[in-house]
Design an enzyme around this catalytic site. Structure first.
Site: not given
Length: 422
Positions: A50-51, A108, A113
């Site tokens: 997603c990143n 991140s 995470e």
């Protein structure tokens, strides 16, 4: 051969651009199988989360093959419109350092995470299974995964980590003050959705409804966490009990549209509704923010809360950075010898086969030797081989990546009559 990465992430472009470059697993697998269609690309691993969207590659020559690598990236993303400024490109040591930093969760959105390490591993496994990796990327990714595991073991960075899903909880708490008695409608049934559901229920949320394209997956998650699965078409029937909508699916299009939200709000009589979109590509139409009573946040909006929680992780991040730097230096050293590795391995194997042959003959001619005495003979043979090979092997290693490398390798092959197997 050159080691290179081309990519973009949450630090370089906003979610509206990142979602254009999101890469589906099926598309990644198919592209890796056709790597040979892009001139000069020898190995590749694709990491899409997603990143970030990144391609790690081994090319014949970065200057000659950079366009082929860029074409591979863009074809994989479906040929979106792009600006060269979106991308970063690292080669050699910088590429190694970037991957190790990613695997260590130091790059991140939420430092520490844990999900990124498993995503790195999954990306490598997929590339390996599709035959897209060789000696260089195998060594790089195996070591990156080991570094990521070591950091989670040897530091407390994970203890202070706040996941994206928990950050969404904090965002909701910031809006409502307390989540006790609140109702949550959750789109998605994957790992991120599971963590989100657990985090919200842990904060006292009263009701949880789960919507997913495959109803059986929603039912499975609902059974595990204590929620209620709802068919996508029936979501409007439960919105009276909902205060918060969180979307975390892998859909390539909006699953929560403006017309749908207008119907939600008509049924809810305009009561305040909080929408949090933690998916990339986005699940909720950005135009939803214009609807009366609706407040919309996407994954980039969570950064303020992440920064507030960052202080507790910084000290552990410093310790993790030391581990990363040491691992990068060791990997650079290993790569330095990679070009001469075939001749070194060939000579070592030849010497070992010869040693074993003559030790075996010696034992047959000296049956009176005890096991302890024979171990002395065995150890002596090992010592002799190491002593004899030390000078030629050291000379070969020292010649790696110097103008003398090709000549030294040829001489070693000729003198010892080596049959090199790449």
């Amino acid at each position: 051969m050159d080691l290179v990465i081309v990519g973009l992430n949450h630090k370089t472009v906003p979610v509206a651009i990142r979602e254009q470059f999101a890469m589906a697993p099926d598309a990644i697998g198919s592209s890796l199988q056709h790597l040979d269609d892009y001139g000069g690309l020898r190995e590749a691993v694709v990491l899409s989360t997603c990143n970030r969207s990144e391609v790690y590659a081994v090319v014949d020559d970065i200057r000659e093959n950079e366009q082929a690598l860029r074409d591979f990236f863009l074809d994989l993303a479906g040929k979106p419109t792009y600006n060269p400024s979106y991308f970063y490109r690292y080669t050699g040591k910088e590429c190694i350092a970037h991957l190790f930093t990613v695997a260590a969760s130091l790059d991140s959105l939420v430092i520490g995470e844990g999900q990124i390490l498993s995503q790195v591993k999954q990306a490598y496994v997929m590339a390996h299974e599709h035959g897209a990796t060789g000696a260089i990327l195998n060594m790089l990714f195996q070591q990156a995964i080991a570094v990521g595991k070591r950091i989670r073991t040897d530091t407390h960075i994970a203890y202070h980590a706040v996941s994206v899903s928990y950050t969404a909880v904090q965002m909701a708490e910031k809006v409502f003050g307390s989540l006790k008695g609140k109702g949550l409608l959750l789109y998605g049934a994957g790992q991120m959705a599971r963590l989100t559901a657990q985090n919200f229920l842990g904060k006292g949320a009263d009701k949880l409804y789960i919507v997913n394209r495959h109803l059986e997956r929603a039912q499975e998650l609902a059974g595990d966490v204590g929620g209620q699965a709802v068919h996508y078409k029936e979501a409007e029937t439960i919105v009276d009990d909902v205060d918060i909508v969180i979307a975390s699916t892998g859909a390539p299009h909006y699953v929560v549209t403006v017309p749908r939200l207008r119907r939600f709000q008509e049924r809810r009589k305009g009561r305040p509704l909080l929408l949090i979109d933690i998916a990339v590509p986005r699940d909720i139409s950005p135009d939803a923010a214009a609807i009366d009573g609706v407040t919309l946040y996407n994954i980039d909006d969570l950064e303020d809360i992440v920064h507030d929680n960052e202080a507790a992780r910084q000290q552990e991040a410093v310790a993790a950075k030391v581990i990363v730097d040491e691992a990068v230096a060791a990997m650079v050293e290993r790569y330095r010898y990679l070009s001469v590795r075939p001749v070194v391995v060939s000579l070592s194997q030849q010497a070992e086969q010869t040693r074993r042959h003559f030790v075996k003959k010696a034992r047959s001619k000296l049956p009176e030797l005890t096991d302890e005495q024979f171990r002395v003979v065995e150890n002596l043979s090992h010592i002799l081989v190491r002593k004899i090979l030390r000078a030629p092997l050291q000379r070969t290693v020292e010649a790696a990546h110097t103008p003398d490398e090709a000549q030294v390798v040829r001489e070693l092959q000729n003198v010892f009559k080596l049959d090199i197997k790449e």
